[in-house]
Structures are given as structure tokens and as C-alpha cells.
Motif scaffolding. Structure first.
Motif, PDB file in Angstrom:
ATOM      1  N   ALA A  44       0.826  -1.212   0.000  1.00 39.67           N
ATOM      2  CA  ALA A  44       0.000   0.000   0.000  1.00 39.67           C
ATOM      3  C   ALA A  44       0.862   1.265   0.000  1.00 39.67           C
ATOM      4  CB  ALA A  44      -0.925  -0.003   1.209  1.00 39.67           C
ATOM      5  N   GLY A  45       0.574   2.164  -0.923  1.00 39.00           N
ATOM      6  CA  GLY A  45       1.291   3.432  -1.023  1.00 39.00           C
ATOM      7  C   GLY A  45       2.580   3.372  -1.815  1.00 39.00           C
ATOM      8  N   ASP A  46       3.015   2.184  -2.208  1.00 31.59           N
ATOM      9  CA  ASP A  46       4.246   2.057  -2.986  1.00 31.59           C
ATOM     10  C   ASP A  46       4.059   2.706  -4.362  1.00 31.59           C
ATOM     11  OD1 ASP A  46       6.823   1.312  -3.629  1.00 31.59           O
ATOM     12  OD2 ASP A  46       6.278  -0.714  -4.217  1.00 31.59           O
ATOM     13  N   GLN A  47       5.086   3.383  -4.853  1.00 31.99           N
ATOM     14  CA  GLN A  47       5.029   4.043  -6.159  1.00 31.99           C
ATOM     15  C   GLN A  47       6.246   3.661  -6.978  1.00 31.99           C
ATOM     16  OE1 GLN A  47       3.685   8.252  -6.126  1.00 31.99           O
ATOM     17  NE2 GLN A  47       4.048   8.084  -3.918  1.00 31.99           N
ATOM     18  N   LYS A  48       5.989   3.235  -8.203  1.00 36.20           N
ATOM     19  CA  LYS A  48       7.059   2.860  -9.123  1.00 36.20           C
ATOM     20  C   LYS A  48       6.862   3.581 -10.445  1.00 36.20           C
ATOM     21  CE  LYS A  48       8.901  -0.559  -6.643  1.00 36.20           C
ATOM     22  NZ  LYS A  48       8.721  -0.109  -5.282  1.00 36.20           N
ATOM     23  N   LEU A  49       7.954   4.106 -10.978  1.00 33.78           N
ATOM     24  CA  LEU A  49       7.978   4.721 -12.305  1.00 33.78           C
ATOM     25  C   LEU A  49       8.947   3.907 -13.150  1.00 33.78           C
ATOM     26  CD1 LEU A  49       7.069   7.117 -14.072  1.00 33.78           C
ATOM     27  CD2 LEU A  49       9.068   8.348 -13.246  1.00 33.78           C
ATOM     28  N   GLN A  50       8.510   3.518 -14.355  1.00 33.52           N
ATOM     29  CA  GLN A  50       9.333   2.679 -15.210  1.00 33.52           C
ATOM     30  C   GLN A  50       9.470   3.303 -16.590  1.00 33.52           C
ATOM     31  OE1 GLN A  50       8.384  -1.660 -13.474  1.00 33.52           O
ATOM     32  NE2 GLN A  50       6.964  -1.042 -15.034  1.00 33.52           N
ATOM     33  N   GLY A  51      10.615   3.106 -17.191  1.00 28.18           N
ATOM     34  CA  GLY A  51      10.842   3.558 -18.554  1.00 28.18           C
ATOM     35  C   GLY A  51      11.734   2.574 -19.270  1.00 28.18           C
ATOM     36  N   GLY A  52      11.440   2.361 -20.560  1.00 31.55           N
ATOM     37  CA  GLY A  52      12.254   1.398 -21.275  1.00 31.55           C
ATOM     38  C   GLY A  52      11.900   1.271 -22.735  1.00 31.55           C
ATOM     39  N   LEU A  53      12.235   0.118 -23.290  1.00 35.29           N
ATOM     40  CA  LEU A  53      12.062  -0.161 -24.708  1.00 35.29           C
ATOM     41  C   LEU A  53      11.087  -1.314 -24.914  1.00 35.29           C
ATOM     42  CD1 LEU A  53      15.816  -0.114 -25.735  1.00 35.29           C
ATOM     43  CD2 LEU A  53      14.154   1.730 -26.011  1.00 35.29           C
ATOM     44  N   ASN A  54      10.358  -1.251 -26.011  1.00 34.11           N
ATOM     45  CA  ASN A  54       9.502  -2.360 -26.445  1.00 34.11           C
ATOM     46  C   ASN A  54      10.231  -3.070 -27.575  1.00 34.11           C
ATOM     47  OD1 ASN A  54       7.838  -0.777 -24.934  1.00 34.11           O
ATOM     48  ND2 ASN A  54       6.113  -0.925 -26.304  1.00 34.11           N
ATOM     49  N   ILE A  55      10.178  -4.382 -27.576  1.00 34.04           N
ATOM     50  CA  ILE A  55      10.810  -5.113 -28.675  1.00 34.04           C
ATOM     51  C   ILE A  55       9.876  -6.135 -29.296  1.00 34.04           C
ATOM     52  CG2 ILE A  55      13.171  -4.800 -27.890  1.00 34.04           C
ATOM     53  CD1 ILE A  55      13.019  -7.640 -26.696  1.00 34.04           C
ATOM     54  N   TRP A  56       8.597  -6.121 -28.916  1.00 35.28           N
ATOM     55  CA  TRP A  56       7.598  -7.010 -29.493  1.00 35.28           C
ATOM     56  C   TRP A  56       6.240  -6.358 -29.361  1.00 35.28           C
ATOM     57  CZ3 TRP A  56      10.829  -8.690 -25.493  1.00 35.28           C
ATOM     58  CH2 TRP A  56      10.309  -8.556 -24.221  1.00 35.28           C
ATOM     59  N   GLY A  57       5.176  -7.065 -29.625  1.00 37.92           N
ATOM     60  CA  GLY A  57       3.845  -6.472 -29.593  1.00 37.92           C
ATOM     61  C   GLY A  57       3.526  -5.879 -30.952  1.00 37.92           C
ATOM     62  N   LEU A  58       3.247  -4.595 -30.990  1.00 40.00           N
ATOM     63  CA  LEU A  58       2.922  -3.911 -32.242  1.00 40.00           C
ATOM     64  C   LEU A  58       4.166  -3.440 -32.994  1.00 40.00           C
ATOM     65  CD1 LEU A  58      -0.079  -1.794 -30.956  1.00 40.00           C
ATOM     66  CD2 LEU A  58      -0.165  -3.919 -32.254  1.00 40.00           C
ATOM     67  N   GLY A  59       5.347  -3.745 -32.491  1.00 40.52           N
ATOM     68  CA  GLY A  59       6.593  -3.319 -33.123  1.00 40.52           C
ATOM     69  C   GLY A  59       7.603  -2.931 -32.060  1.00 40.52           C
ATOM     70  N   THR A  60       8.642  -2.203 -32.449  1.00 36.05           N
ATOM     71  CA  THR A  60       9.613  -1.705 -31.481  1.00 36.05           C
ATOM     72  C   THR A  60       9.244  -0.286 -31.097  1.00 36.05           C
ATOM     73  OG1 THR A  60      11.056  -0.942 -33.243  1.00 36.05           O
ATOM     74  CG2 THR A  60      11.474  -3.148 -32.376  1.00 36.05           C
ATOM     75  N   GLY A  61       9.688   0.157 -29.940  1.00 39.14           N
ATOM     76  CA  GLY A  61       9.355   1.509 -29.517  1.00 39.14           C
ATOM     77  C   GLY A  61       9.834   1.796 -28.107  1.00 39.14           C
ATOM     78  N   ILE A  62       9.208   2.795 -27.484  1.00 34.29           N
ATOM     79  CA  ILE A  62       9.541   3.199 -26.122  1.00 34.29           C
ATOM     80  C   ILE A  62       8.313   3.035 -25.234  1.00 34.29           C
ATOM     81  CG2 ILE A  62      11.418   4.735 -26.770  1.00 34.29           C
ATOM     82  CD1 ILE A  62       9.481   7.081 -26.554  1.00 34.29           C
ATOM     83  N   ALA A  63       8.556   2.853 -23.943  1.00 37.20           N
ATOM     84  CA  ALA A  63       7.472   2.605 -23.001  1.00 37.20           C
ATOM     85  C   ALA A  63       7.729   3.344 -21.700  1.00 37.20           C
ATOM     86  CB  ALA A  63       7.357   1.111 -22.722  1.00 37.20           C
ATOM     87  N   ALA A  64       6.654   3.779 -21.049  1.00 37.41           N
ATOM     88  CA  ALA A  64       6.722   4.370 -19.717  1.00 37.41           C
ATOM     89  C   ALA A  64       5.467   3.972 -18.960  1.00 37.41           C
ATOM     90  CB  ALA A  64       6.837   5.879 -19.801  1.00 37.41           C
ATOM     91  N   SER A  65       5.606   3.713 -17.667  1.00 33.94           N
ATOM     92  CA  SER A  65       4.443   3.362 -16.857  1.00 33.94           C
ATOM     93  C   SER A  65       4.656   3.789 -15.414  1.00 33.94           C
ATOM     94  CB  SER A  65       4.151   1.863 -16.932  1.00 33.94           C
ATOM     95  OG  SER A  65       5.211   1.122 -16.382  1.00 33.94           O
ATOM     96  N   TYR A  66       3.537   3.878 -14.692  1.00 35.82           N
ATOM     97  CA  TYR A  66       3.525   4.263 -13.281  1.00 35.82           C
ATOM     98  C   TYR A  66       2.594   3.312 -12.550  1.00 35.82           C
ATOM     99  CZ  TYR A  66       2.280   6.871  -9.081  1.00 35.82           C
ATOM    100  OH  TYR A  66       2.037   7.236  -7.782  1.00 35.82           O
ATOM    101  N   ASP A  67       3.009   2.829 -11.380  1.00 40.44           N
ATOM    102  CA  ASP A  67       2.183   1.949 -10.556  1.00 40.44           C
ATOM    103  C   ASP A  67       2.068   2.535  -9.152  1.00 40.44           C
ATOM    104  OD1 ASP A  67       1.756  -0.131 -12.448  1.00 40.44           O
ATOM    105  OD2 ASP A  67       3.798  -0.836 -12.082  1.00 40.44           O
ATOM    106  N   TYR A  68       0.861   2.443  -8.583  1.00 39.67           N
ATOM    107  CA  TYR A  68       0.601   2.884  -7.211  1.00 39.67           C
ATOM    108  C   TYR A  68      -0.010   1.723  -6.450  1.00 39.67           C
ATOM    109  CZ  TYR A  68      -1.161   5.419  -3.212  1.00 39.67           C
ATOM    110  OH  TYR A  68      -1.401   5.850  -1.925  1.00 39.67           O
TER     111      TYR A  68
END
Length: 140
Positions: free
Chosen positions: A24-48
């Protein structure tokens, strides 16, 4: 030899405070690369962290391909298995779902992720699924 032991001792001390999931209350910020799915690219996400099992958040992926760029903006829910699987504090395994807008269409992504934290704030992550990525993770 003394310097080597001192360095290893300090490094071990730093690792002992690394915690991949606090609940509870933990916060994570992530950034990186995609290498599959709809193609290659960049990714960012946040979790609470809502509790010891569930996190909510959001993110965006931009996939680059030959025809056009494909953005995916989404909300996400993750289910953290660190406590359930009795994992070391530095490691967290989490399946989850991303739901949002992919270009002009509805987007749905399912993944299984893992985080490993080297220090109290910095770690690495990998998420495998139809919207997978890998990169660095920061804990607030």
C-alpha cells in the motif's frame, strides 16, 4: 584484500535495503524499450500500490514501424506476487492488464512482469506479453 571485503560489505548493505514491492502506497515509475507487440518503440508506466497484492496506474507506449507510429495510452492493474510466493525483498513478479486506446482503436494488453531492485530506489524490469517491454524502474 581488506579493500575488496569492505567494498563487498558496503555493496551488500546497499542491496539489503532494496525492496521491489512495499504494498500500500508504494510508487514505481518505469521507462524502457519495447521489442515485441505492435513493433519496437519506447514505453513508460507508473504503478501505485493499493494493498500488498494490487497496484493501479497508467502508462504509454509508442511503437515505431514502417507505416506509421502507433501510440498506446492505457490504465493498468497489476497483481504482485512477492508476498504470496515468499520472494526475496529485491524481487517482485506481477501479472497484469493494460486497457486503453491504441491509435484510433481500443487496446488491451496482458503481461507478466518482474522487477529486481539493486538499491532502495533503482532497479530493472521486464514485462512479457502482447505489450511487453524492459528497462529501468524507480521507486519513490
Amino acid at each position: 584484500m581488506k579493500k575488496l571485503l569492505l567494498t563487498l560489505g558496503l555493496f551488500t548493505g546497499i542491496l539489503s535495503y532494496a525492496q521491489a514491492w512495499k504494498g500500500a502506497g508504494d510508487q514505481k515509475l518505469q521507462g524502457g524499450l519495447n521489442i515485441w507487440g505492435l513493433g519496437t518503440g519506447i514505453a513508460a508506466s507508473y504503478d501505485y500500490g493499493i494493498n500488498s497484492l494490487i497496484s493501479v496506474g497508467g502508462g504509454a507506449n509508442v511503437y515505431f514501424n514502417e507505416k506509421d507510429d502507433n501510440p498506446f495510452v492505457f490504465g493498468r492493474v497489476g497483481f504482485h506476487l512477492q508476498e504470496t510466493l515468499a520472494l526475496p525483498s529485491e524481487i517482485d513478479i506481477y501479472p497484469g492488464v493494460n486497457i486503453g486506446i491504441a491509435g484510433k482503436d481500443f487496446g488491451l494488453g496482458v503481461y507478466v512482469g518482474a522487477r529486481y531492485f539493486f538499491t532502495e530506489n533503482w532497479g530493472a524490469f521486464i514485462e512479457a506479453g502482447n505489450n511487453g517491454s524492459f528497462g529501468v524502474s524507480y521507486s519513490f
